[in-house]
Design a protein around this motif. Sequence first.
Motif, PDB file in Angstrom:
ATOM      1  N   ASN A 143      47.095  47.303  13.579  1.00  0.00           N
ATOM      2  CA  ASN A 143      46.591  45.950  13.802  1.00  0.00           C
ATOM      3  C   ASN A 143      47.579  45.127  14.615  1.00  0.00           C
ATOM      4  O   ASN A 143      47.174  44.353  15.489  1.00  0.00           O
ATOM      5  N   ASP A 144      48.867  45.282  14.340  1.00  0.00           N
ATOM      6  CA  ASP A 144      49.888  44.582  15.125  1.00  0.00           C
ATOM      7  C   ASP A 144      49.842  45.022  16.589  1.00  0.00           C
ATOM      8  O   ASP A 144      49.905  44.192  17.504  1.00  0.00           O
ATOM      9  N   ILE A 145      49.732  46.321  16.823  1.00  0.00           N
ATOM     10  CA  ILE A 145      49.663  46.840  18.196  1.00  0.00           C
ATOM     11  C   ILE A 145      48.385  46.355  18.877  1.00  0.00           C
ATOM     12  O   ILE A 145      48.410  45.938  20.042  1.00  0.00           O
ATOM     13  N   ARG A 146      47.266  46.388  18.155  1.00  0.00           N
ATOM     14  CA  ARG A 146      45.993  45.903  18.709  1.00  0.00           C
ATOM     15  C   ARG A 146      46.117  44.447  19.146  1.00  0.00           C
ATOM     16  O   ARG A 146      45.717  44.067  20.244  1.00  0.00           O
ATOM     17  N   GLU A 147      46.709  43.644  18.275  1.00  0.00           N
ATOM     18  CA  GLU A 147      46.897  42.220  18.565  1.00  0.00           C
ATOM     19  C   GLU A 147      47.822  42.021  19.771  1.00  0.00           C
ATOM     20  O   GLU A 147      47.534  41.225  20.666  1.00  0.00           O
ATOM     21  N   GLN A 148      48.917  42.744  19.791  1.00  0.00           N
ATOM     22  CA  GLN A 148      49.875  42.621  20.889  1.00  0.00           C
ATOM     23  C   GLN A 148      49.248  43.036  22.222  1.00  0.00           C
ATOM     24  O   GLN A 148      49.445  42.378  23.240  1.00  0.00           O
ATOM     25  N   PHE A 149      48.477  44.127  22.212  1.00  0.00           N
ATOM     26  CA  PHE A 149      47.838  44.589  23.436  1.00  0.00           C
ATOM     27  C   PHE A 149      46.840  43.560  23.955  1.00  0.00           C
ATOM     28  O   PHE A 149      46.755  43.320  25.164  1.00  0.00           O
ATOM     29  N   SER A 150      46.107  42.925  23.052  1.00  0.00           N
ATOM     30  CA  SER A 150      45.105  41.937  23.477  1.00  0.00           C
ATOM     31  C   SER A 150      45.746  40.714  24.124  1.00  0.00           C
ATOM     32  O   SER A 150      45.099  39.991  24.871  1.00  0.00           O
ATOM     33  N   GLN A 151      47.026  40.485  23.840  1.00  0.00           N
ATOM     34  CA  GLN A 151      47.723  39.333  24.410  1.00  0.00           C
ATOM     35  C   GLN A 151      48.467  39.657  25.703  1.00  0.00           C
ATOM     36  O   GLN A 151      48.925  38.747  26.398  1.00  0.00           O
ATOM     37  N   LEU A 152      48.584  40.946  26.028  1.00  0.00           N
ATOM     38  CA  LEU A 152      49.252  41.325  27.268  1.00  0.00           C
ATOM     39  C   LEU A 152      48.454  40.835  28.474  1.00  0.00           C
ATOM     40  O   LEU A 152      47.232  40.992  28.515  1.00  0.00           O
ATOM     41  N   ARG A 153      49.140  40.288  29.425  1.00  0.00           N
ATOM     42  CA  ARG A 153      48.477  39.880  30.669  1.00  0.00           C
ATOM     43  C   ARG A 153      48.379  41.095  31.576  1.00  0.00           C
ATOM     44  O   ARG A 153      49.391  41.649  31.990  1.00  0.00           O
ATOM     45  N   GLN A 154      47.154  41.485  31.866  1.00  0.00           N
ATOM     46  CA  GLN A 154      46.910  42.579  32.805  1.00  0.00           C
ATOM     47  C   GLN A 154      46.732  41.943  34.178  1.00  0.00           C
ATOM     48  O   GLN A 154      46.182  40.851  34.291  1.00  0.00           O
ATOM     49  N   GLN A 155      47.186  42.628  35.208  1.00  0.00           N
ATOM     50  CA  GLN A 155      47.183  42.041  36.549  1.00  0.00           C
ATOM     51  C   GLN A 155      46.403  42.921  37.521  1.00  0.00           C
ATOM     52  O   GLN A 155      46.703  44.098  37.665  1.00  0.00           O
ATOM     53  N   SER A 156      45.412  42.324  38.164  1.00  0.00           N
ATOM     54  CA  SER A 156      44.736  43.006  39.271  1.00  0.00           C
ATOM     55  C   SER A 156      45.291  42.431  40.569  1.00  0.00           C
ATOM     56  O   SER A 156      46.202  41.603  40.539  1.00  0.00           O
ATOM     57  N   ASP A 157      44.733  42.821  41.676  1.00  0.00           N
ATOM     58  CA  ASP A 157      45.188  42.289  42.961  1.00  0.00           C
ATOM     59  C   ASP A 157      44.886  40.803  43.102  1.00  0.00           C
ATOM     60  O   ASP A 157      45.561  40.106  43.850  1.00  0.00           O
ATOM     61  N   VAL A 158      43.877  40.315  42.361  1.00  0.00           N
ATOM     62  CA  VAL A 158      43.453  38.930  42.569  1.00  0.00           C
ATOM     63  C   VAL A 158      43.547  38.034  41.340  1.00  0.00           C
ATOM     64  O   VAL A 158      43.472  36.817  41.466  1.00  0.00           O
ATOM     65  N   GLU A 159      43.690  38.621  40.147  1.00  0.00           N
ATOM     66  CA  GLU A 159      43.691  37.771  38.958  1.00  0.00           C
ATOM     67  C   GLU A 159      44.352  38.447  37.767  1.00  0.00           C
ATOM     68  O   GLU A 159      44.544  39.654  37.741  1.00  0.00           O
TER      69      GLU A 159
END
Length: 150
Positions: A86-102
């Motif tokens: 659950n901690d990992i799930r929560e942490q992953f959901s908060q990671l900012r993923q970056q595409s070329d535009v957003e």
Amino acid sequence: FEHLNREFARAKRHQSPLTFVMLDIDHFKSVNDTHGHPTGDRVLKNLSRLLQQRLRQTDVIGRYGGEEFAVILIGADTKNALKLMNDIREQFSQLRQQSDVEEFHVTLSCGLAEITSYDSPKILNDAADKALYQAKRSGRNRVVMAGHES
């Protein structure tokens, strides 16, 4: 599967806890379709990196296929495994993923099965997989323990 077979036998022999985890990135196809496959690859690498950072060196992490990962939590009982995932799930959901535009966010779902209820690695694997699909059916971005799917 070789690792799972070996660790399952060891845990049964020593009567020690072991939890098998199946996890899957939610709506991964739409990440690839919207942001492209190179961005999807970065999302996979980000998850892999997070798992490596958060799990112990004795735990086993493997890519199961596509956007699915399998984790063997050696010595982890149900309570500890649920909290950790659950901690990992929560942490992953908060990671900012970056595409070329957003920037965007992605979630994951997990299914867990603890060794004490199962007689073979295959049945343990199937139970974790079934719990994963229940997590997805019940709304995604959640962790479900096998035997507690309802």
